[in-house]
Enzyme design. Sequence first.
Site, mmCIF file in Angstrom:
data_model
loop_
_atom_site.group_PDB
_atom_site.id
_atom_site.type_symbol
_atom_site.label_atom_id
_atom_site.label_comp_id
_atom_site.label_asym_id
_atom_site.label_seq_id
_atom_site.Cartn_x
_atom_site.Cartn_y
_atom_site.Cartn_z
ATOM 1 N N HIS A 119 0.825 -1.220 0.064
ATOM 2 C CA HIS A 119 0.112 0.140 -0.104
ATOM 3 C C HIS A 119 0.812 1.284 -0.022
ATOM 4 O O HIS A 119 1.657 1.497 1.032
ATOM 5 C CB HIS A 119 -0.759 -0.107 1.243
ATOM 6 C CG HIS A 119 -2.064 1.031 1.194
ATOM 7 N ND1 HIS A 119 -3.200 0.740 0.526
ATOM 8 C CD2 HIS A 119 -2.003 2.356 1.569
ATOM 9 C CE1 HIS A 119 -3.892 1.876 0.472
ATOM 10 N NE2 HIS A 119 -3.347 2.843 1.228
ATOM 11 N N ASP A 167 0.252 5.493 -1.236
ATOM 12 C CA ASP A 167 -0.797 6.302 -1.565
ATOM 13 C C ASP A 167 -0.176 7.574 -2.253
ATOM 14 O O ASP A 167 -0.689 8.853 -2.413
ATOM 15 C CB ASP A 167 -1.399 7.013 -0.234
ATOM 16 C CG ASP A 167 -2.455 6.253 0.305
ATOM 17 O OD1 ASP A 167 -3.499 6.054 -0.297
ATOM 18 O OD2 ASP A 167 -2.216 5.958 1.426
ATOM 19 N N GLU A 221 -8.961 1.507 -2.562
ATOM 20 C CA GLU A 221 -9.080 1.790 -0.785
ATOM 21 C C GLU A 221 -10.446 2.213 -0.362
ATOM 22 O O GLU A 221 -10.671 3.254 -0.309
ATOM 23 C CB GLU A 221 -8.047 2.743 -0.469
ATOM 24 C CG GLU A 221 -7.915 2.489 1.013
ATOM 25 C CD GLU A 221 -6.727 3.260 1.529
ATOM 26 O OE1 GLU A 221 -6.436 2.958 2.845
ATOM 27 O OE2 GLU A 221 -6.276 4.115 1.074
ATOM 28 N N HIS A 273 -13.145 2.058 3.849
ATOM 29 C CA HIS A 273 -12.151 3.142 4.471
ATOM 30 C C HIS A 273 -12.266 3.320 5.919
ATOM 31 O O HIS A 273 -12.644 2.376 6.668
ATOM 32 C CB HIS A 273 -11.755 4.209 3.614
ATOM 33 C CG HIS A 273 -10.650 4.846 3.846
ATOM 34 N ND1 HIS A 273 -10.552 6.308 4.224
ATOM 35 C CD2 HIS A 273 -9.331 4.541 3.942
ATOM 36 C CE1 HIS A 273 -9.208 6.651 4.682
ATOM 37 N NE2 HIS A 273 -8.456 5.830 4.200
ATOM 38 N N HIS A 296 -8.593 -1.683 7.459
ATOM 39 C CA HIS A 296 -9.562 -0.579 7.630
ATOM 40 C C HIS A 296 -10.980 -1.505 8.072
ATOM 41 O O HIS A 296 -12.044 -0.549 8.775
ATOM 42 C CB HIS A 296 -9.858 0.193 6.603
ATOM 43 C CG HIS A 296 -9.051 1.189 6.321
ATOM 44 N ND1 HIS A 296 -8.810 2.095 7.170
ATOM 45 C CD2 HIS A 296 -7.818 1.298 5.335
ATOM 46 C CE1 HIS A 296 -7.688 3.015 6.691
ATOM 47 N NE2 HIS A 296 -7.236 2.426 5.800
ATOM 48 N N HIS A 310 -2.313 -3.062 5.025
ATOM 49 C CA HIS A 310 -1.597 -2.235 5.617
ATOM 50 C C HIS A 310 -2.346 -2.208 6.845
ATOM 51 O O HIS A 310 -2.914 -1.404 7.298
ATOM 52 C CB HIS A 310 -1.480 -0.853 5.176
ATOM 53 C CG HIS A 310 -2.530 -0.144 4.763
ATOM 54 N ND1 HIS A 310 -3.389 -0.706 3.894
ATOM 55 C CD2 HIS A 310 -3.081 1.084 5.006
ATOM 56 C CE1 HIS A 310 -4.636 0.312 3.960
ATOM 57 N NE2 HIS A 310 -4.107 1.240 4.476
ATOM 58 N N ASP A 368 2.254 2.079 3.729
ATOM 59 C CA ASP A 368 1.420 3.246 3.835
ATOM 60 C C ASP A 368 2.121 4.479 3.411
ATOM 61 O O ASP A 368 1.608 5.430 4.066
ATOM 62 C CB ASP A 368 0.561 3.480 4.955
ATOM 63 C CG ASP A 368 -0.714 4.049 4.945
ATOM 64 O OD1 ASP A 368 -1.157 4.427 3.668
ATOM 65 O OD2 ASP A 368 -1.529 4.276 5.808
#
Length: 392
Positions: free
Chosen positions: A20, A22, A123, A150, A191, A212, A320
């Site tokens: 993961h 971003d 995500e 999420h 999540h 993650h 992350d």
Amino acid sequence: MTNLDEARALLREFPVVDGHNDLPWALREKGGYDLDRLDIAGHQHGHLHTDIPRLRAGGVGAQYWSVYVPAEQPDPVAATLEQIDCVRQLLDRYQADLAPALTAADMEAARGEGRIASLMGAEGGHSIANSLGTLRGLYALGVRYMTLTHNSNVDWADSATDTPKANGLTAFGREVVREMNRLGMLVDLSHVAPSTMRDALDTSTAPVVFSHSSARAVCDHPRNIPDDVLERLPANGGVAMVTFVPKFVLQAAVDWTAQADENMRAHGLHHLDTTAEAMKVHRAFEERTPRPIATVPVIADHLDHMREVAGIDHLGIGGDYDGTAFTPDGLSDVSGYPNLLAELLDRGWSKADLAKLTWQNSVRVLGAAEDVARDLRSKQAPSNATIESLDG
């Protein structure tokens, strides 16, 4: 040879598959998708955690790029498509370093070429807007996992950080999982609430991933994985990818973050905002209230525990990066992975153990999902179920 030298040597053979990152959203927020302004061919210190020189220094061989959009977006499907387009622009622009990958075989081929296999993960189930057709569309565009929620619930699944509504998965939520299995899209349980984790494990016929997440027994944060769920991974075949986010891995940071988030809200800002204005507010708060610092040994403690509970065949890494304001000391950006491996070598992890952690487990789990999908597609047509027909 030092442990750090050994770690770098191992990563040349078995590089990191990171679950993961971003970067696509960071490129939108910090540069409006302007790849000239934020050119990751060079070092982007001070702007991003991720660029090609540091990916190379960190021994990254495959990256799941998150095509995340906030659930609050007016049109999350369109915003997700823009994120996918960003990844495609990155792949087109940096062809010498980034290789498009859809399968486990593609990942291995990229490793053989010395390029970084680039995959995508969506995500949050809000990205499909309660539509299995949209789910299939994302898969056709290259998305290879979807995180079911999420930070907030979706209509068919509960998040770890929202008030329970469905008590796990609804009937439509279970149909989403089954359709993901049929497609070969990995079910990502980061999540989600523990009840959703358990329902997904009860439903899925393919291995799941936590792209993650860390261990709840080590740090009691709702984003982490309870031991009873980790214990189920061997039977499922899935992989839990440890994350580095300090507020998920260090209890003192959990407590500090609650205060910092309240400070952000008091200034009229979202607690996940990483814009320049938000970071100015963060820094002022940190000057008044020093931030607890996570370290490489803290992450290793999570991995030691997760290995004890789930076994070495079910661990991976999901840093992350570019999705968090703060990172641990020694893991400040994507160049830091050798530091973690050196710590694990010092703790007695073997090279064979580390090869599983970095590369082999994550490649295996995608290949296993592909195998399940081939079997299911030979027997099942695409589902035309709707949330109204199953949950209405």
